[in-house]
Design a protein around this motif. Structure first.
Motif, PDB file in Angstrom:
ATOM      1  N   ARG A   1       3.769   5.722 -11.128  1.00 12.89           N
ATOM      2  CA  ARG A   1       4.148   4.934 -12.308  1.00 12.89           C
ATOM      3  C   ARG A   1       3.258   3.706 -12.470  1.00 12.89           C
ATOM      4  N   PHE A   2       2.979   3.027 -11.367  1.00 12.60           N
ATOM      5  CA  PHE A   2       2.116   1.844 -11.441  1.00 12.60           C
ATOM      6  C   PHE A   2       0.737   2.236 -11.968  1.00 12.60           C
ATOM      7  N   GLY A   3       0.174   3.322 -11.422  1.00 12.30           N
ATOM      8  CA  GLY A   3      -1.158   3.742 -11.840  1.00 12.30           C
ATOM      9  C   GLY A   3      -1.222   4.097 -13.309  1.00 12.30           C
ATOM     10  N   LYS A   4      -0.237   4.854 -13.796  1.00 12.10           N
ATOM     11  CA  LYS A   4      -0.250   5.278 -15.193  1.00 12.10           C
ATOM     12  C   LYS A   4       0.054   4.120 -16.145  1.00 12.10           C
ATOM     13  N   LYS A   5       1.042   3.296 -15.791  1.00 11.85           N
ATOM     14  CA  LYS A   5       1.492   2.242 -16.702  1.00 11.85           C
ATOM     15  C   LYS A   5       0.488   1.105 -16.838  1.00 11.85           C
ATOM     16  N   PHE A   6      -0.094   0.685 -15.715  1.00 13.60           N
ATOM     17  CA  PHE A   6      -0.925  -0.517 -15.750  1.00 13.60           C
ATOM     18  C   PHE A   6      -2.430  -0.248 -15.680  1.00 13.60           C
ATOM     19  N   LEU A   7      -2.826   0.925 -15.208  1.00 11.01           N
ATOM     20  CA  LEU A   7      -4.250   1.161 -14.961  1.00 11.01           C
ATOM     21  C   LEU A   7      -4.786   2.439 -15.598  1.00 11.01           C
ATOM     22  N   GLY A   8      -3.903   3.253 -16.161  1.00 12.26           N
ATOM     23  CA  GLY A   8      -4.360   4.509 -16.730  1.00 12.26           C
ATOM     24  C   GLY A   8      -4.931   5.453 -15.690  1.00 12.26           C
ATOM     25  N   MET A   9      -4.385   5.408 -14.478  1.00  7.62           N
ATOM     26  CA  MET A   9      -4.867   6.241 -13.373  1.00  7.62           C
ATOM     27  C   MET A   9      -3.768   7.206 -12.938  1.00  7.62           C
ATOM     28  N   ASN A  10      -4.168   8.407 -12.545  1.00  5.29           N
ATOM     29  CA  ASN A  10      -3.177   9.377 -12.087  1.00  5.29           C
ATOM     30  C   ASN A  10      -3.349   9.763 -10.624  1.00  5.29           C
ATOM     31  N   ASP A  11      -4.307   9.125  -9.938  1.00  4.81           N
ATOM     32  CA  ASP A  11      -4.557   9.474  -8.533  1.00  4.81           C
ATOM     33  C   ASP A  11      -4.696   8.202  -7.692  1.00  4.81           C
ATOM     34  N   LEU A  12      -3.753   7.284  -7.901  1.00  6.19           N
ATOM     35  CA  LEU A  12      -3.735   6.007  -7.173  1.00  6.19           C
ATOM     36  C   LEU A  12      -2.714   6.104  -6.040  1.00  6.19           C
ATOM     37  N   TRP A  13      -3.126   5.653  -4.854  1.00  2.00           N
ATOM     38  CA  TRP A  13      -2.292   5.730  -3.654  1.00  2.00           C
ATOM     39  C   TRP A  13      -2.269   4.379  -2.956  1.00  2.00           C
ATOM     40  N   VAL A  14      -1.150   4.085  -2.318  1.00  2.00           N
ATOM     41  CA  VAL A  14      -1.019   2.859  -1.527  1.00  2.00           C
ATOM     42  C   VAL A  14      -0.695   3.261  -0.087  1.00  2.00           C
ATOM     43  N   LYS A  15      -1.562   2.865   0.835  1.00  2.00           N
ATOM     44  CA  LYS A  15      -1.347   3.138   2.260  1.00  2.00           C
ATOM     45  C   LYS A  15      -0.518   2.006   2.836  1.00  2.00           C
ATOM     46  N   HIS A  16       0.767   2.284   3.092  1.00  2.00           N
ATOM     47  CA  HIS A  16       1.711   1.237   3.493  1.00  2.00           C
ATOM     48  C   HIS A  16       1.637   0.984   5.000  1.00  2.00           C
ATOM     49  N   CYS A  17       0.581   0.303   5.439  1.00  2.00           N
ATOM     50  CA  CYS A  17       0.437  -0.024   6.866  1.00  2.00           C
ATOM     51  C   CYS A  17       1.489  -1.012   7.333  1.00  2.00           C
ATOM     52  N   GLY A  18       2.139  -1.695   6.384  1.00  2.00           N
ATOM     53  CA  GLY A  18       3.193  -2.636   6.759  1.00  2.00           C
ATOM     54  C   GLY A  18       4.497  -1.973   7.146  1.00  2.00           C
ATOM     55  N   ILE A  19       4.623  -0.665   6.884  1.00  2.00           N
ATOM     56  CA  ILE A  19       5.812   0.059   7.350  1.00  2.00           C
ATOM     57  C   ILE A  19       5.521   0.452   8.792  1.00  2.00           C
ATOM     58  N   SER A  20       5.705  -0.499   9.657  1.00  2.00           N
ATOM     59  CA  SER A  20       5.318  -0.360  11.056  1.00  2.00           C
ATOM     60  C   SER A  20       6.278  -1.159  11.922  1.00  2.00           C
ATOM     61  N   HIS A  21       6.057  -1.106  13.231  1.00  2.00           N
ATOM     62  CA  HIS A  21       7.003  -1.679  14.184  1.00  2.00           C
ATOM     63  C   HIS A  21       7.289  -3.159  13.919  1.00  2.00           C
ATOM     64  N   THR A  22       6.259  -3.963  13.712  1.00  2.00           N
ATOM     65  CA  THR A  22       6.465  -5.390  13.449  1.00  2.00           C
ATOM     66  C   THR A  22       6.148  -5.760  12.009  1.00  2.00           C
ATOM     67  N   GLY A  23       5.923  -4.765  11.161  1.00  3.00           N
ATOM     68  CA  GLY A  23       5.769  -5.034   9.735  1.00  3.00           C
ATOM     69  C   GLY A  23       4.366  -5.307   9.265  1.00  3.00           C
ATOM     70  N   SER A  24       3.344  -4.962  10.045  1.00  5.73           N
ATOM     71  CA  SER A  24       1.974  -5.121   9.559  1.00  5.73           C
ATOM     72  C   SER A  24       1.042  -4.151  10.272  1.00  5.73           C
ATOM     73  N   PHE A  25      -0.169  -4.027   9.729  1.00  4.98           N
ATOM     74  CA  PHE A  25      -1.179  -3.142  10.312  1.00  4.98           C
ATOM     75  C   PHE A  25      -1.630  -3.611  11.689  1.00  4.98           C
ATOM     76  N   LYS A  26      -1.319  -4.851  12.058  1.00  3.59           N
ATOM     77  CA  LYS A  26      -1.770  -5.380  13.340  1.00  3.59           C
ATOM     78  C   LYS A  26      -1.232  -4.582  14.532  1.00  3.59           C
ATOM     79  N   ASP A  27      -0.138  -3.855  14.333  1.00  2.18           N
ATOM     80  CA  ASP A  27       0.395  -3.019  15.418  1.00  2.18           C
ATOM     81  C   ASP A  27      -0.621  -1.983  15.878  1.00  2.18           C
ATOM     82  N   LEU A  28      -1.424  -1.479  14.939  1.00  3.32           N
ATOM     83  CA  LEU A  28      -2.389  -0.424  15.261  1.00  3.32           C
ATOM     84  C   LEU A  28      -3.404  -0.894  16.300  1.00  3.32           C
TER      85      LEU A  28
END
Length: 524
Positions: A176-203
């Motif tokens: 929805r974000f891609g189509k509504k605001f950017l006219g894109m149909n292949d936009l992805w968000v890599k949610h690295c914050g869905i992690s043990h302490t809430g950020s990519f730093k866990d990796l």
């Protein structure tokens, strides 16, 4: 009547086709697999089927199971420290068991893998191996980082690994974000914050703390682990150290991080010093302290962390079934992560898992944008700056440690650097949230970069684009409250959505709802 011929793959030669097709080699410490060759009624052999031989349930932990299934075969893989971007012919190198952060010339270090050993196995082998470990509870491969152990810390014993099964984070189709605001149909968000302490730093921290755990077992002089932090690094360090029973020491800039970030190291038992300076001042102090005391430095100056962070890039390819996206946009502060992503993509290309790498964009807050200014100058002399306050507090860094790494990565992938003002990043965050996400301000910086590149036609509407979200929005609720309350000075907060106060009266509530829904909608 179908028949079958059964054999354990442990008896198959490493050069046999089944060994190369099926990621179950005892060489790589995988659990036994039964290969069943089914035959049809006319006697023609069909494709072999793998069946995992599951051990009977016992009182063992998953660590115990890993010990029982450990192979006695020699480990063919290794890694070492070398000077970053060393000139050809350089012989300087160090064991990963040495406590060293800089080269002899004072430059950055990098972890170099024995690529020739890794290349003995083709790209299909590595793809199958990594895919076979996803979603499993097998120690330590249930982790998105340690499922790529041979490419991360190949020589560490499984018993020394400190892991919360981090990684394997959601790759979200932002339809929805891609189509509504950017006219894109292949936009992805890599949610690295869905992690043990809430950020990519866990990796990265699982790798660093695991190596420290190994060093302490080897009786090396390490009494604790220390870091300077803008919030997320300290949260990850304190959690992983607490899990391993290792003391952690945290230097935080006073009054410059959110309460949600501050409480994490406190809750995990870290020794927290709140210092009257900014991140760069804390970084200077921790480097001086670790040079005098046996405290292991955990900041991204230490290249071990980047070995864990690079697995997010490999994971993106894996989640796209090993198809390469066109663009990957990463927020940048201390600038280690942009290099880590490049390194992950490049290893996949060199080892035959993919045939190209994506173009990358590093997005900075305009109030802390030394890389952006360096890029706009044509990569002329880099000038550190004093960072101003930004809602994207984790990237509020004016003198990034990994500047050389970031420039190298961006040049190699034909990359771009963009910036976001405070109003731009907060608006982008609110727009994303309005379509079902709940992102951090740093992701707002990356989305602003995407807006600008789309508007200029650099990124096409059909380009597969991945925006890396580095932390969970729940760490930054106060900034969202201030935005939706329109409490931020000199900011219009165009997409704010404040609650409507109404009396506890049926007629008053109906009037408000009719106004909100509109008479036409109600008639329909």
């Amino acid at each position: 009547m179908a028949s079958s011929c059964l054999s354990f793959n442990a008896s198959v030669s490493p050069n046999h086709d089944l060994f190369r097709r099926h990621p179950s080699s005892p060489l790589l410490r995988h659990r036994p697999v039964l290969v069943s060759c089914t035959s049809s009624a006319d006697g023609n052999t069909t494709t072999p089927i793998e069946t995992v031989v599951k051990p009977r349930r016992t009182e063992n932990t998953i660590r115990d199971d890993a010990r029982l299934q450990r192979s006695t075969a020699a480990n063919p893989f290794s890694a070492r420290y070398v000077p970053f971007n060393a000139p050809p012919g350089s012989s300087e190198h160090y064991s990963l068991d040495e406590i060293v952060y800089r080269s002899r010339s004072g430059g950055l270090l990098d972890v170099e893998h024995d690529m020739e050993a890794l290349k003995r196995f083709d790209g299909a082998y590595w793809r199958d191996l990594f895919d076979s470990r996803v979603g499993k509870s097998t120690w330590p491969y249930g982790s998105g980082v340690w499922s790529k152990k041979e490419w991360v810390l190949p020589e560490i014993d499984d018993d020394d690994i400190v892991s919360a099964f981090e990684g394997n984070s959601n790759l979200f189709w932002a339809e929805r974000f891609g189509k509504k605001f950017l006219g894109m149909n292949d936009l992805w968000v890599k949610h690295c914050g869905i992690s043990h302490t809430g950020s990519f730093k866990d990796l990265g921290m699982t790798v660093l703390v695991s190596q420290v755990n190994r060093l302490r077992k080897m009786k090396r002089p390490v009494v604790g682990v220390g870091c300077a932090s803008t919030g997320d690094t300290s949260a990850a360090l304190s959690a992983y150290c607490a899990s391993a029973g290792i003391p952690s020491i945290v230097f935080l800039p006073a009054n410059k991080i959110s309460m949600a970030q501050l409480v994490q190291p406190i809750a995990n038992g870290a020794f927290v010093l709140s210092i009257d300076t900014d991140f760069d001042g804390c970084m200077k102090l921790i480097r001086e302290i670790t040079a005098e005391l046996p405290i292991y430095l955990a900041n991204s100056l230490n290249s071990l962390r980047l070995e864990g962070q690079k697995t997010a890039a490999i994971e993106i390819l894996q989640q796209f079934d090993w198809q390469v996206p066109d663009w990957v946009i990463v927020p940048g502060g201390n600038l280690g992560n942009i290099y880590a992503f490049y390194k992950g993509f490049k290893m996949c290309q060199e080892l035959g898992l993919v045939d190209r790498i994506p173009r990358m964009v590093c997005a900075q807050a305009a109030n802390a944008n030394p890389l952006y200014l360096h890029y706009k100058s044509g990569w002329k002399d880099f000038k550190p700056m004093t960072a101003s306050t930004t809602f994207a507090s984790a990237i509020q860094i004016g003198d990034p440690v990994s500047i050389d790494r970031a420039v190298y990565a961006l040049k190699k992938c034909d990359g771009i650097v963009e910036e976001a003002t405070e109003e731009e990043l907060m608006d982008a965050m609110a727009q994303a949230d309005s379509t079902g996400m709940f992102i951090c301000p740093h992701t707002g910086v990356a989305l602003t970069a995407l807006f600008k590149l789309r508007n200029r036609g650099v990124i096409a509407p059909t380009d597969r684009t991945v925006v890396v979200s580095t932390a969970h929005g729940l760490k930054f609720t106060q900034s969202k409250i201030d935005y939706h309350s329109k409490a931020i000075p000199d900011m219009a907060c165009r997409f704010s959505n404040p609650p409507v106060e109404v009396k506890a009266d049926f007629g008053a509530v109906m009037d408000v709802l009719k106004s909100y829904l509109g008479s036409q909608t109600l008639r329909s």
